[in-house]
Design an enzyme around this catalytic site. Sequence first.
Site, PDB file in Angstrom:
ATOM      1  N   LYS A  11       0.834  -1.204   0.000  1.00  0.00           N
ATOM      2  CA  LYS A  11       0.000   0.000   0.000  1.00  0.00           C
ATOM      3  C   LYS A  11       0.876   1.264   0.000  1.00  0.00           C
ATOM      4  CE  LYS A  11      -3.964  -2.128   2.370  1.00  0.00           C
ATOM      5  NZ  LYS A  11      -4.827  -2.030   3.586  1.00  0.00           N
ATOM      6  N   TYR A  51     -12.268  -2.817  -3.301  1.00  0.00           N
ATOM      7  CA  TYR A  51     -12.830  -2.740  -1.946  1.00  0.00           C
ATOM      8  C   TYR A  51     -14.356  -2.693  -1.939  1.00  0.00           C
ATOM      9  CZ  TYR A  51      -8.290  -2.129   0.386  1.00  0.00           C
ATOM     10  OH  TYR A  51      -7.029  -2.318   0.916  1.00  0.00           O
ATOM     11  N   ASN A 125      -1.776   0.085   7.077  1.00  0.00           N
ATOM     12  CA  ASN A 125      -1.236  -1.205   7.502  1.00  0.00           C
ATOM     13  C   ASN A 125      -0.357  -1.888   6.449  1.00  0.00           C
ATOM     14  OD1 ASN A 125      -3.342  -1.856   5.836  1.00  0.00           O
ATOM     15  ND2 ASN A 125      -4.626  -2.743   7.434  1.00  0.00           N
ATOM     16  N   HIS A 128      -1.892  -5.135   1.574  1.00  0.00           N
ATOM     17  CA  HIS A 128      -3.151  -5.851   1.396  1.00  0.00           C
ATOM     18  C   HIS A 128      -2.814  -7.308   1.167  1.00  0.00           C
ATOM     19  CE1 HIS A 128      -7.070  -7.139   0.032  1.00  0.00           C
ATOM     20  NE2 HIS A 128      -6.448  -7.773  -0.949  1.00  0.00           N
ATOM     21  N   GLU A 139      -9.683 -11.088  -6.749  1.00  0.00           N
ATOM     22  CA  GLU A 139      -8.690 -10.002  -6.735  1.00  0.00           C
ATOM     23  C   GLU A 139      -7.562 -10.248  -7.742  1.00  0.00           C
ATOM     24  OE1 GLU A 139      -7.545  -9.788  -2.623  1.00  0.00           O
ATOM     25  OE2 GLU A 139      -9.506  -9.005  -1.995  1.00  0.00           O
TER      26      GLU A 139
HETATM   27  P1  IDP Z   1      -7.862  -6.592   5.657  1.00  0.00           P
HETATM   28  O1  IDP Z   1      -7.056  -5.610   4.814  1.00  0.00           O
HETATM   29  O2  IDP Z   1      -7.108  -7.066   6.859  1.00  0.00           O
HETATM   30  O3  IDP Z   1      -8.448  -7.721   4.830  1.00  0.00           O
HETATM   31  P2  IDP Z   1     -10.523  -5.369   5.621  1.00  0.00           P
HETATM   32  O4  IDP Z   1     -11.535  -5.509   6.689  1.00  0.00           O
HETATM   33  O5  IDP Z   1     -10.741  -6.110   4.338  1.00  0.00           O
HETATM   34  O6  IDP Z   1      -9.102  -5.765   6.257  1.00  0.00           O
HETATM   35  O7  IDP Z   1     -10.358  -3.815   5.335  1.00  0.00           O
HETATM   36  C1  IDP Z   1      -9.624  -3.335   4.236  1.00  0.00           C
HETATM   37  C2  IDP Z   1      -8.756  -2.181   4.683  1.00  0.00           C
HETATM   38  O8  IDP Z   1      -9.587  -1.111   5.149  1.00  0.00           O
HETATM   39  C3  IDP Z   1      -7.836  -2.468   5.872  1.00  0.00           C
HETATM   40  O9  IDP Z   1      -6.645  -3.116   5.499  1.00  0.00           O
HETATM   41  C4  IDP Z   1      -7.599  -1.087   6.411  1.00  0.00           C
HETATM   42  O10 IDP Z   1      -6.626  -0.371   5.643  1.00  0.00           O
HETATM   43  C5  IDP Z   1      -8.957  -0.429   6.221  1.00  0.00           C
HETATM   44  N1  IDP Z   1      -9.796  -0.582   7.415  1.00  0.00           N
HETATM   45  C6  IDP Z   1     -10.452  -1.702   7.816  1.00  0.00           C
HETATM   46  N2  IDP Z   1     -11.156  -1.489   8.948  1.00  0.00           N
HETATM   47  C7  IDP Z   1     -10.938  -0.200   9.267  1.00  0.00           C
HETATM   48  C8  IDP Z   1     -11.403   0.631  10.354  1.00  0.00           C
HETATM   49  O11 IDP Z   1     -12.156   0.206  11.240  1.00  0.00           O
HETATM   50  N3  IDP Z   1     -10.962   1.915  10.357  1.00  0.00           N
HETATM   51  C9  IDP Z   1     -10.141   2.417   9.381  1.00  0.00           C
HETATM   52  N4  IDP Z   1      -9.679   1.686   8.372  1.00  0.00           N
HETATM   53  C10 IDP Z   1     -10.075   0.386   8.295  1.00  0.00           C
HETATM   54 MG    MG Z   2      -9.948  -7.790   3.380  1.00  0.00          MG
END
Ligand code: IDP
Ligand code: MG
Length: 150
Positions: A11, A51, A125, A128, A139
């Site tokens: 990312k 997304y 984070n 992805h 994906e």
């Molecule tokens: P993942 O990346 O671990 O699969 P997902 O739930 O698919 O997590 O969410 C996609 C991305 O959205 C996350 O990696 C993060 O960058 C962002 N994200 C997810 N939940 C939150 C939140 O509660 N607050 C802010 N950003 C979030």
């Molecule tokens: Mg995810």
Amino acid sequence: MALEQTLILVKPDGAKRRLTGMVFDRLEAAGLDLCAAKVVSVTEELAREHYKALSDKPFFPNLIRYIRGEFHDIRKNKILAAVFQGEDAIKLVRKVAGATNPEQADPGTIRGSFGRITTEGQFENVIHASGDPADAEREIKLWFKPEEIV
Ligand code: IDP
Ligand code: MG
């Protein structure tokens, strides 16, 4: 055990902080094989499609801006997309990546080592990683043409 392929994105926070090599080191050290990689300029359309399952979340608009590099001054909004393959690759990569929330991620993981939560509450984070086999298939098709996967 199943031989699987999974999608990785470094990312924009990872790109800006020059963490791409570290991500590849850790995935290779876990025994995964690289089978596709390219630098991608992320369009609004691609970001929204990637997304789409999260489109009703309150953080969705900022998530689209984040993945497009708008918070990281990445000229050209370029990120690295890759496909890694291995036994149980999807779960294995998720384990190396760590929990979605960087504050909850184990310190030994990529997200636990290098992720952060911004003062606006965005989870930055670093990578992805596809969540399950259905997501991985969808994906990989979204980001790569079949002939790009070797
Ligand atoms: P993942 O990346 O671990 O699969 P997902 O739930 O698919 O997590 O969410 C996609 C991305 O959205 C996350 O990696 C993060 O960058 C962002 N994200 C997810 N939940 C939150 C939140 O509660 N607050 C802010 N950003 C979030
Ligand atoms: Mg995810």
